[in-house]
Scaffold this motif. Sequence first.
Motif, mmCIF file in Angstrom:
data_model
loop_
_atom_site.group_PDB
_atom_site.id
_atom_site.type_symbol
_atom_site.label_atom_id
_atom_site.label_comp_id
_atom_site.label_asym_id
_atom_site.label_seq_id
_atom_site.Cartn_x
_atom_site.Cartn_y
_atom_site.Cartn_z
ATOM 1 N N ILE A 43 0.839 -1.202 0.000
ATOM 2 C CA ILE A 43 0.000 0.000 0.000
ATOM 3 C C ILE A 43 0.872 1.250 0.000
ATOM 4 O O ILE A 43 0.645 2.186 -0.773
ATOM 5 N N LYS A 44 1.885 1.256 0.850
ATOM 6 C CA LYS A 44 2.794 2.404 0.927
ATOM 7 C C LYS A 44 3.494 2.614 -0.420
ATOM 8 O O LYS A 44 3.625 3.747 -0.886
ATOM 9 N N ALA A 45 3.917 1.532 -1.041
ATOM 10 C CA ALA A 45 4.577 1.637 -2.349
ATOM 11 C C ALA A 45 3.623 2.201 -3.395
ATOM 12 O O ALA A 45 3.995 3.099 -4.170
ATOM 13 N N VAL A 46 2.382 1.704 -3.438
ATOM 14 C CA VAL A 46 1.404 2.189 -4.411
ATOM 15 C C VAL A 46 1.118 3.675 -4.191
ATOM 16 O O VAL A 46 1.045 4.440 -5.154
ATOM 17 N N ASP A 47 0.973 4.079 -2.940
ATOM 18 C CA ASP A 47 0.693 5.484 -2.651
ATOM 19 C C ASP A 47 1.769 6.390 -3.251
ATOM 20 O O ASP A 47 1.461 7.378 -3.920
ATOM 21 N N GLY A 48 3.028 6.067 -3.027
ATOM 22 C CA GLY A 48 4.122 6.874 -3.564
ATOM 23 C C GLY A 48 4.210 6.805 -5.074
ATOM 24 O O GLY A 48 4.409 7.831 -5.747
ATOM 25 N N LEU A 49 4.053 5.614 -5.630
ATOM 26 C CA LEU A 49 4.124 5.443 -7.080
ATOM 27 C C LEU A 49 2.982 6.153 -7.786
ATOM 28 O O LEU A 49 3.163 6.732 -8.860
ATOM 29 N N ALA A 50 1.791 6.114 -7.191
ATOM 30 C CA ALA A 50 0.639 6.754 -7.819
ATOM 31 C C ALA A 50 0.840 8.263 -7.912
ATOM 32 O O ALA A 50 0.520 8.881 -8.937
ATOM 33 N N ILE A 51 1.390 8.863 -6.871
ATOM 34 C CA ILE A 51 1.665 10.303 -6.916
ATOM 35 C C ILE A 51 2.699 10.610 -7.995
ATOM 36 O O ILE A 51 2.547 11.553 -8.762
ATOM 37 N N ALA A 52 3.730 9.793 -8.083
ATOM 38 C CA ALA A 52 4.781 10.000 -9.084
ATOM 39 C C ALA A 52 4.267 9.844 -10.514
ATOM 40 O O ALA A 52 4.795 10.451 -11.436
ATOM 41 N N HIS A 53 3.234 9.029 -10.709
ATOM 42 C CA HIS A 53 2.685 8.756 -12.047
ATOM 43 C C HIS A 53 1.306 9.387 -12.251
ATOM 44 O O HIS A 53 0.556 8.975 -13.132
ATOM 45 N N GLU A 54 0.945 10.360 -11.437
ATOM 46 C CA GLU A 54 -0.424 10.874 -11.429
ATOM 47 C C GLU A 54 -0.923 11.313 -12.805
ATOM 48 O O GLU A 54 -2.037 10.966 -13.208
ATOM 49 N N GLN A 60 -10.938 11.810 -15.132
ATOM 50 C CA GLN A 60 -11.701 13.050 -15.243
ATOM 51 C C GLN A 60 -11.479 13.902 -13.996
ATOM 52 O O GLN A 60 -10.355 14.209 -13.680
ATOM 53 N N GLU A 61 -12.521 14.295 -13.285
ATOM 54 C CA GLU A 61 -12.350 15.173 -12.124
ATOM 55 C C GLU A 61 -12.050 14.413 -10.834
ATOM 56 O O GLU A 61 -11.816 15.022 -9.792
ATOM 57 N N LYS A 62 -12.092 13.109 -10.864
ATOM 58 C CA LYS A 62 -11.860 12.327 -9.653
ATOM 59 C C LYS A 62 -10.374 12.364 -9.281
ATOM 60 O O LYS A 62 -9.504 12.510 -10.128
ATOM 61 N N GLY A 63 -10.101 12.179 -7.994
ATOM 62 C CA GLY A 63 -8.734 12.127 -7.512
ATOM 63 C C GLY A 63 -8.213 10.698 -7.466
ATOM 64 O O GLY A 63 -8.953 9.742 -7.685
ATOM 65 N N LEU A 64 -6.932 10.576 -7.132
ATOM 66 C CA LEU A 64 -6.314 9.257 -7.035
ATOM 67 C C LEU A 64 -6.989 8.396 -5.967
ATOM 68 O O LEU A 64 -6.981 7.167 -6.060
ATOM 69 N N ASP A 65 -7.594 9.026 -4.966
ATOM 70 C CA ASP A 65 -8.248 8.264 -3.908
ATOM 71 C C ASP A 65 -9.500 7.530 -4.390
ATOM 72 O O ASP A 65 -10.040 6.679 -3.692
ATOM 73 N N PHE A 102 -3.882 0.176 -14.138
ATOM 74 C CA PHE A 102 -2.577 0.663 -14.557
ATOM 75 C C PHE A 102 -1.559 0.129 -13.555
ATOM 76 O O PHE A 102 -1.636 0.441 -12.370
ATOM 77 N N PHE A 103 -0.623 -0.699 -14.028
ATOM 78 C CA PHE A 103 0.394 -1.276 -13.145
ATOM 79 C C PHE A 103 1.627 -0.389 -13.159
ATOM 80 O O PHE A 103 2.125 0.002 -14.198
ATOM 81 N N LEU A 104 2.100 -0.089 -11.944
ATOM 82 C CA LEU A 104 3.110 0.932 -11.728
ATOM 83 C C LEU A 104 4.540 0.396 -11.650
ATOM 84 O O LEU A 104 5.439 0.911 -12.302
ATOM 85 N N ASP A 105 4.767 -0.599 -10.802
ATOM 86 C CA ASP A 105 6.129 -1.086 -10.580
ATOM 87 C C ASP A 105 6.078 -2.334 -9.705
ATOM 88 O O ASP A 105 5.003 -2.758 -9.275
ATOM 89 N N PHE A 106 7.244 -2.853 -9.392
ATOM 90 C CA PHE A 106 7.382 -3.960 -8.438
ATOM 91 C C PHE A 106 7.441 -3.394 -7.034
ATOM 92 O O PHE A 106 7.955 -2.290 -6.809
#
Length: 164
Positions: free
Chosen positions: A102-113, A123-128, A157-161
Motif C-alpha cells: 500500500i505504501k509503495a502504491v501510494d508513492g508510485l501513484a503520486i509519481a505517475h499521477e 476526469q475530475e476524480k482524484g487518485l483516492d 494501470f500497473f506501476l512497478d514492483f
Amino acid sequence: MAQEEEHFYTSEFFQSGGSDPFREHVEQYFEGRRTVPVSRTKGYNNLDVSFTFSDMLLQRFLEGYGSIGKAYEVALKYGFRGYSAGGKNGIFFLRSGDSGLIKAVDGLAIAHEDTIREDLDLQEKGLDALRKVKIVWHEPSGERVVGVYNTGNGRMFFLDFAQY
C-alpha cells in the motif's frame, strides 16, 4: 510505413503467439510508432478488465522477460479475482494487511499521477477514487507488481514492483 492495427492482448492471443507480439508492440511504442499496448482479461464479476503498464515496467519487458513476464502471463491467464483467499495466482485487491505494498502504491501513484489520470480516464476524480491492486504469482520473495484500478470503467494501470 503503414500503421499497425491496434488490438487488445488477451490470454487467447498469448497462447497462440507467446510474448513476442507484445514485446514487439512495446518496442514500437517506445519508437513512437504505436500506442501503449493494452491487455484485457476476465474479472471476477465476469466483466472484461483492461490493463496497461508504466513505461518503467514496459522497459523491463525489453530488458528480459523474467519476473515481469511471469506476472504478465498470470494476469492474463487467471484474470482479476477480487480479494485473495491465499495460494492463488492472478490480480487481486490489496488488503489492509498489505501495508508495504500500500505504501509503495501510494508513492508510485503520486509519481505517475498525470499518466494515471489519462490512462484510467479519471476526469475530475482524484487518485483516492482508485482501488489498489497487485499481481500475485508464485514468487517466494514476496515481490509483486502493484497498480491502481478504476472500478468505474474496468481499467487498471500497473506501476512497478514492490515487496511486502
